[in-house]
Design a protein around this motif. Structure first.
Motif, mmCIF file in Angstrom:
data_model
loop_
_atom_site.group_PDB
_atom_site.id
_atom_site.type_symbol
_atom_site.label_atom_id
_atom_site.label_comp_id
_atom_site.label_asym_id
_atom_site.label_seq_id
_atom_site.Cartn_x
_atom_site.Cartn_y
_atom_site.Cartn_z
ATOM 1 N N GLY A 164 0.834 -1.205 0.000
ATOM 2 C CA GLY A 164 0.000 0.000 0.000
ATOM 3 C C GLY A 164 0.859 1.242 0.000
ATOM 4 N N ILE A 165 0.500 2.213 0.780
ATOM 5 C CA ILE A 165 1.257 3.470 0.819
ATOM 6 C C ILE A 165 2.534 3.288 1.641
ATOM 7 C CG2 ILE A 165 1.194 5.828 1.751
ATOM 8 C CD1 ILE A 165 -1.745 5.856 0.702
ATOM 9 N N ASN A 166 3.603 3.811 1.091
ATOM 10 C CA ASN A 166 4.926 3.603 1.667
ATOM 11 C C ASN A 166 5.549 4.967 1.988
ATOM 12 O OD1 ASN A 166 7.365 2.511 2.372
ATOM 13 N ND2 ASN A 166 8.034 2.172 0.259
ATOM 14 N N LEU A 167 5.768 5.238 3.269
ATOM 15 C CA LEU A 167 6.316 6.541 3.677
ATOM 16 C C LEU A 167 7.813 6.387 3.976
ATOM 17 C CD1 LEU A 167 5.891 9.516 4.503
ATOM 18 C CD2 LEU A 167 5.125 8.713 6.739
ATOM 19 N N CYS A 168 8.650 7.071 3.186
ATOM 20 C CA CYS A 168 10.105 6.901 3.294
ATOM 21 C C CYS A 168 10.778 8.178 3.793
ATOM 22 C CB CYS A 168 10.717 6.584 1.929
ATOM 23 S SG CYS A 168 10.121 5.062 1.242
ATOM 24 N N TYR A 169 11.748 7.982 4.624
ATOM 25 C CA TYR A 169 12.569 9.112 5.086
ATOM 26 C C TYR A 169 13.636 9.381 4.025
ATOM 27 C CZ TYR A 169 15.858 11.767 7.926
ATOM 28 O OH TYR A 169 16.694 12.733 8.401
ATOM 29 N N ASP A 170 13.751 10.646 3.618
ATOM 30 C CA ASP A 170 14.755 11.018 2.614
ATOM 31 C C ASP A 170 15.427 12.302 3.077
ATOM 32 O OD1 ASP A 170 16.226 11.979 0.475
ATOM 33 O OD2 ASP A 170 14.722 11.444 -1.032
ATOM 34 N N GLU A 171 16.623 12.156 3.597
ATOM 35 C CA GLU A 171 17.285 13.314 4.215
ATOM 36 C C GLU A 171 17.707 14.373 3.191
ATOM 37 O OE1 GLU A 171 20.741 11.854 6.236
ATOM 38 O OE2 GLU A 171 21.783 11.397 4.354
ATOM 39 N N THR A 172 17.666 14.031 1.902
ATOM 40 C CA THR A 172 18.062 15.031 0.891
ATOM 41 C C THR A 172 16.958 16.077 0.677
ATOM 42 O OG1 THR A 172 17.181 13.794 -0.983
ATOM 43 C CG2 THR A 172 19.462 13.309 -0.326
ATOM 44 N N LEU A 173 15.758 15.778 1.149
ATOM 45 C CA LEU A 173 14.666 16.739 0.933
ATOM 46 C C LEU A 173 14.715 17.858 1.984
ATOM 47 C CD1 LEU A 173 11.713 14.343 0.036
ATOM 48 C CD2 LEU A 173 13.209 15.615 -1.495
ATOM 49 N N LYS A 186 13.328 20.918 4.539
ATOM 50 C CA LYS A 186 12.302 21.022 5.571
ATOM 51 C C LYS A 186 10.948 21.290 4.892
ATOM 52 C CE LYS A 186 11.396 24.004 9.580
ATOM 53 N NZ LYS A 186 10.026 24.268 9.191
ATOM 54 N N ASP A 187 9.924 20.600 5.337
ATOM 55 C CA ASP A 187 8.541 20.777 4.844
ATOM 56 C C ASP A 187 8.286 20.264 3.419
ATOM 57 O OD1 ASP A 187 8.421 22.163 7.224
ATOM 58 O OD2 ASP A 187 8.212 24.142 6.307
ATOM 59 N N GLU A 188 9.330 19.746 2.781
ATOM 60 C CA GLU A 188 9.164 19.308 1.386
ATOM 61 C C GLU A 188 8.702 17.856 1.343
ATOM 62 O OE1 GLU A 188 11.725 19.903 -2.681
ATOM 63 O OE2 GLU A 188 12.838 19.300 -0.915
ATOM 64 N N TYR A 189 7.998 17.490 0.275
ATOM 65 C CA TYR A 189 7.679 16.070 0.074
ATOM 66 C C TYR A 189 7.745 15.731 -1.407
ATOM 67 C CZ TYR A 189 2.958 17.165 -1.654
ATOM 68 O OH TYR A 189 1.914 17.643 -2.389
ATOM 69 N N VAL A 190 7.947 14.448 -1.647
ATOM 70 C CA VAL A 190 7.930 13.912 -3.015
ATOM 71 C C VAL A 190 6.963 12.745 -3.014
ATOM 72 C CG1 VAL A 190 9.297 12.585 -4.684
ATOM 73 C CG2 VAL A 190 10.282 14.639 -3.621
ATOM 74 N N GLU A 232 5.975 9.516 -5.486
ATOM 75 C CA GLU A 232 6.257 8.714 -6.690
ATOM 76 C C GLU A 232 5.386 7.479 -6.603
ATOM 77 O OE1 GLU A 232 10.426 8.141 -6.172
ATOM 78 O OE2 GLU A 232 10.947 10.082 -7.047
ATOM 79 N N GLY A 233 4.306 7.458 -7.348
ATOM 80 C CA GLY A 233 3.364 6.335 -7.255
ATOM 81 C C GLY A 233 2.808 6.238 -5.847
ATOM 82 N N ALA A 234 3.029 5.089 -5.196
ATOM 83 C CA ALA A 234 2.485 4.879 -3.847
ATOM 84 C C ALA A 234 3.473 5.281 -2.761
ATOM 85 C CB ALA A 234 2.081 3.420 -3.671
ATOM 86 N N THR A 235 4.607 5.851 -3.153
ATOM 87 C CA THR A 235 5.631 6.218 -2.175
ATOM 88 C C THR A 235 5.614 7.714 -1.883
ATOM 89 O OG1 THR A 235 7.044 4.400 -2.875
ATOM 90 C CG2 THR A 235 8.128 6.230 -1.741
ATOM 91 N N VAL A 236 5.645 8.051 -0.598
ATOM 92 C CA VAL A 236 5.787 9.446 -0.159
ATOM 93 C C VAL A 236 7.147 9.559 0.509
ATOM 94 C CG1 VAL A 236 4.885 11.283 1.340
ATOM 95 C CG2 VAL A 236 3.310 9.648 0.311
ATOM 96 N N LYS A 237 7.918 10.584 0.116
ATOM 97 C CA LYS A 237 9.230 10.792 0.740
ATOM 98 C C LYS A 237 9.250 12.167 1.408
ATOM 99 C CE LYS A 237 11.668 8.343 -2.956
ATOM 100 N NZ LYS A 237 12.550 8.573 -4.111
ATOM 101 N N ALA A 238 9.911 12.230 2.555
ATOM 102 C CA ALA A 238 10.053 13.509 3.260
ATOM 103 C C ALA A 238 11.204 13.384 4.247
ATOM 104 C CB ALA A 238 8.763 13.839 3.999
ATOM 105 N N SER A 239 11.665 14.540 4.720
ATOM 106 C CA SER A 239 12.747 14.509 5.715
ATOM 107 C C SER A 239 12.256 14.946 7.091
ATOM 108 C CB SER A 239 13.895 15.424 5.268
ATOM 109 O OG SER A 239 13.473 16.771 5.305
ATOM 110 N N ASP A 240 10.982 15.328 7.187
ATOM 111 C CA ASP A 240 10.447 15.723 8.492
ATOM 112 C C ASP A 240 8.939 15.449 8.553
ATOM 113 O OD1 ASP A 240 9.373 17.736 6.938
ATOM 114 O OD2 ASP A 240 10.529 19.347 7.849
ATOM 115 N N LYS A 241 8.403 15.610 9.759
ATOM 116 C CA LYS A 241 6.997 15.285 9.978
ATOM 117 C C LYS A 241 6.076 16.154 9.128
ATOM 118 C CE LYS A 241 3.562 15.014 13.640
ATOM 119 N NZ LYS A 241 3.282 15.242 15.051
ATOM 120 N N GLU A 242 6.425 17.433 9.011
ATOM 121 C CA GLU A 242 5.513 18.301 8.269
ATOM 122 C C GLU A 242 5.459 17.930 6.794
ATOM 123 O OE1 GLU A 242 4.860 22.873 6.995
ATOM 124 O OE2 GLU A 242 5.422 22.485 9.073
ATOM 125 N N GLY A 243 6.635 17.686 6.203
ATOM 126 C CA GLY A 243 6.673 17.268 4.804
ATOM 127 C C GLY A 243 5.903 15.968 4.615
#
Ligand SMILES: [Zn+2]
Length: 471
Positions: A53-62, A64-68, A70-81
């Protein structure tokens, strides 16, 4: 496309099917609880932990507050993103016979402004506690970061203040347990609450409950005094006595209660507008205080009081916010850590506030105020007149933003914008909030490149349909 707020980087290719499951990197597991419950409220589906299902990944390159996405994957470096990315996912999902159908997209988004806010007036008409929960959900869905609660005003005191139990009554006051629950609920959703304790003016409830602590002692019944107290001083004043012995200790007790209760909140709003300061010239306590401080005007007394309670908030570790409304005289002594909401373009104007070193928030009457339906001519939409966070407009000639708007140069010191609901019942405000909140989200997330009115109305259906399930 039709994502709200508008996604500037957006690619889409068909749909994919996903399971009703969710997995998250340990660093972002804090986002799970709020997402599970909002998926249930909107889609009636209980998510389970697991793959597919939905996959939430930590991505330190992003950032603050940013998200990406890609399909079912959400990437962010913090809670807000991460919370923002998951909120966008809600707009991309549709319930299928099994699991969900998901629009297959690539999105990369980061907000232009941090201060994306909604304020609801709880001090005029009673709002059941469930409405506050609904508003947290609505802010989550719309990626509105701050929810301001105007807890007190002349008609109702809704906040349970431990040290002042005579404030409010059981029928129209939240319990401490409810407030504690709300604080945790909002924290889980990544929505920051801004508690508002409306001080100086709008204080009728405070004075009625504790006249000996907050009420003025008028020496004479002048016309100015009568304007607020009525004939024979029969009505309760709504301007607290700022010269009362012990006043600062009592305000400190209240602010400490609020700061402690709203432990995750960066801001406390302390009101400070629309106080009829001329009356203090007729109060024996205020006169004595002015003499001791060698102050020659009630305007200076007004600014002095703002200065003192601003400093109290700062010493409690909170950033104070005030409404535009304090006088020019004495403003130089107010800490510039204090943020000013510029709303009326009458008392102090946005360019002047910026020039004198304040950070400001745009809550221009037109279009950011929602008022009861009988004010038919005042039912603005945020897209009326091409509003953006650097533009102030009004509908009355008394405002400097009428008939031509006030526009300031783009600057980081305009922190963002706030949609404000005043004086309505939940039933009255609901249709306006459902429409104007996503618009506000778009115009504060995207300072440029937001939807046109036409595009917004073409894009709004999905988010409004989901919103209706939340409040
Ligand atoms: Zn006084």
């Amino acid at each position: 496309m039709n994502i709200i707020p508008k996604a500037k980087n957006f690619k889409e290719s068909g749909t994919i099917n996903i399971a009703s499951t969710f997995q998250a990197d340990e660093k972002l597991l804090c986002c799970k609880k709020a997402f599970f419950r909002i998926v249930f409220k909107i889609y009636g589906v209980h998510l389970k932990e697991g793959e597919g299902g939905i996959n939430l990944c930590y991505d330190e390159t992003l950032a603050k507050d940013e998200y990406v996405i890609e399909g079912a994957t959400v990437k962010a470096s913090d809670k807000e993103g991460a919370s923002s990315g998951l909120a966008t996912m809600l707009q991309l999902m549709e319930k299928a016979e099994e699991g969900f159908t998901l629009r297959n997209t690539c999105i990369r988004q980061k907000p232009d402004k941090d201060f994306r806010a909604f304020m609801t007036d709880l001090g005029r008409q009673w709002h059941e506690f469930e409405a506050l929960i609904g508003y947290v959900d609505l802010c989550y869905l719309n990626k509105i970061k701050y929810l301001q609660l105007h807890f007190t005003d002349d008609p109702i005191w809704t906040y349970p203040m431990d040290e002042f139990p005579r404030l409010g009554n059981d029928a129209t006051r939240y319990t401490k347990e409810e407030i504690k629950y709300l604080v945790e609920y909002a924290e889980e959703a990544g929505v920051q609450l801004i508690p508002e304790f409306e001080g100086i003016g709008h204080s009728k409830q405070l004075i009625a409950a504790y006249p000996e602590l907050f009420g003025n002692t008028y020496e004479e019944e002048t016309e100015e005094v009568q304007a607020v107290t009525g004939p024979n001083m029969g009505k309760v004043d709504n301007i607290m006595c700022v010269g009362k012995p012990g006043i600062f200790e009592n305000i400190q007790k209240m602010l400490s209660d609020i700061a402690k209760t709203f432990k995750y909140s960066k801001y406390i709003h302390i009101g400070c507008d629309e106080a009829k300061h001329e009356n203090w010239a007729h109060c024996s306590d205020c006169k004595a205080y002015m003499e001791r401080q060698r102050m020659d005007s009630t305007k200076k007394l007004y600014s002095h009081f703002v200065e003192k309670i601003v400093d109290m908030c700062i010493s409690l570790g909170k950033t104070p916010i005030v409404w535009e409304g304090f006088p020019y005289e004495g403003t130089e002594n107010i800490s510039r850590d204090c943020v000013v909401v510029a709303w009326e373009s009458h008392y102090q104007l946005a360019p002047e506030l910026l020039e004198s070193g304040f950070k400001i928030i745009n809550a221009a009457w037109k279009p950011m105020y929602i008022v009861p339906p009988h004010h038919k001519s005042l039912q603005w939409s945020v897209t009326d007149g091409d509003w953006n966070v650097y533009k102030w407009q009004h509908f009355l000639a008394m405002s400097a933003a009428y008939p031509d708007p006030i526009i300031v140069e783009p600057t980081d010191r305009v922190l963002g914008g706030m949609l404000c609901q005043w004086e309505c019942s939940l039933e009255e405000e609901r249709p306006r909030v459902l429409l104007n909140l996503p618009m506000t989200a778009d115009r504060t997330w995207n300072v440029e490149g937001f939807y046109t009115d036409e595009e917004f109305h073409a894009a709004k259906a999905k988010i409004m349909e989901m919103s209706e399930k939340l409040i």
